[in-house]
Every structure is written in C-alpha cells, then in structure tokens.
Write a protein that holds these residues in place. Structure first.
Motif: not given
Length: 133
Positions: A13, A70, A80, A82, A84, A89, A91, A109
C-alpha cells in the motif's frame, strides 16, 4: 510488527504512493512506470505493467502472500490503485520521485478499525526500480 503478511500489505500500500514527482507539467511515459519494483529494505517486489492511463500490478516476491489489485490509474507521475487483502480494502497512492524510485502510501484503508489499517496509517514505503543487467 511480527506478521509478515501485514508487512507486505503495508509495503504494497505504501509502494503505490510516492511523494515528489518528476514535474507536474511533464507526465511520465509508460517506460518509466514499466518494470520490476523492489520495496527498499524488504523482500517484497512487484511488476508494474502500464497501458496508456492504466496499469496492472503483479506480485513477484514473496509469492505466498495472496492479495488482489484492481487496474490502477496513472495521472502523469502519480497513480492510484485499490488493493484487497484479508478483508481489508485500501486505496494506495504511488508517486514517482524520479525514473527509478517511487513513494507509496495508503490514501484510505477500510475497515479503519482493522489492525492492518491501524498499522499502515501515516506510513509510506520507498520502491526502487530494478534495472536489468
């Protein structure tokens, strides 16, 4: 942090959000984004494959951690995506510092009470692009 999976999510992340850009007026080309990126100081790497204003991220190391991403969106020198992972989840923001380094940090988050979200709050990771020999 003793949970390696939490470390990986934090790094991932964070690996998609960098701080300085190459210049807002000069968007990065696909070849700058494309390649294998290694989290600085950690055994975590991924492959970024850009296509126009989108990008895909594939896990390389460690292969045992299962997460889903994603298609990311590129906007010049930032991106950016996303992510999981284990019910969380996030971003993530990635910002190129130059042609071989990026800073990644979570923008959001959920659920915010989850231990992983607590651990990644106010954190960032630096990724270095591996240059082929």
């Amino acid at each position: 942090m003793t949970n390696p999976a939490a470390k990986i999510l934090i790094l991932f992340s964070l690996a998609i959000d960098a701080t300085h850009s190459l210049g807002a007026e000069r968007p990065a080309s696909e070849h700058v984004w494309h390649g294998e990126w290694q989290a600085e100081g950690m055994p975590f790497s991924l492959r970024v494959i850009p296509a126009g204003e989108r990008f895909t991220v594939l896990p390389l190391e460690p292969a045992s951690i299962e997460w889903q991403a994603s298609n990311g969106v590129i906007n010049g020198n930032t991106g950016t995506i996303d992510i999981e992972y284990q019910g969380v989840t996030a971003k993530v923001l990635v910002q190129l510092q130059d042609t071989v380094s990026a800073i990644v940090r979570p923008m959001s988050c959920q659920p915010d009470y989850h231990v992983i979200c607590t651990l990644v709050r106010n954190q960032q990771a630096r990724f270095i692009k591996r240059i082929p020999d």
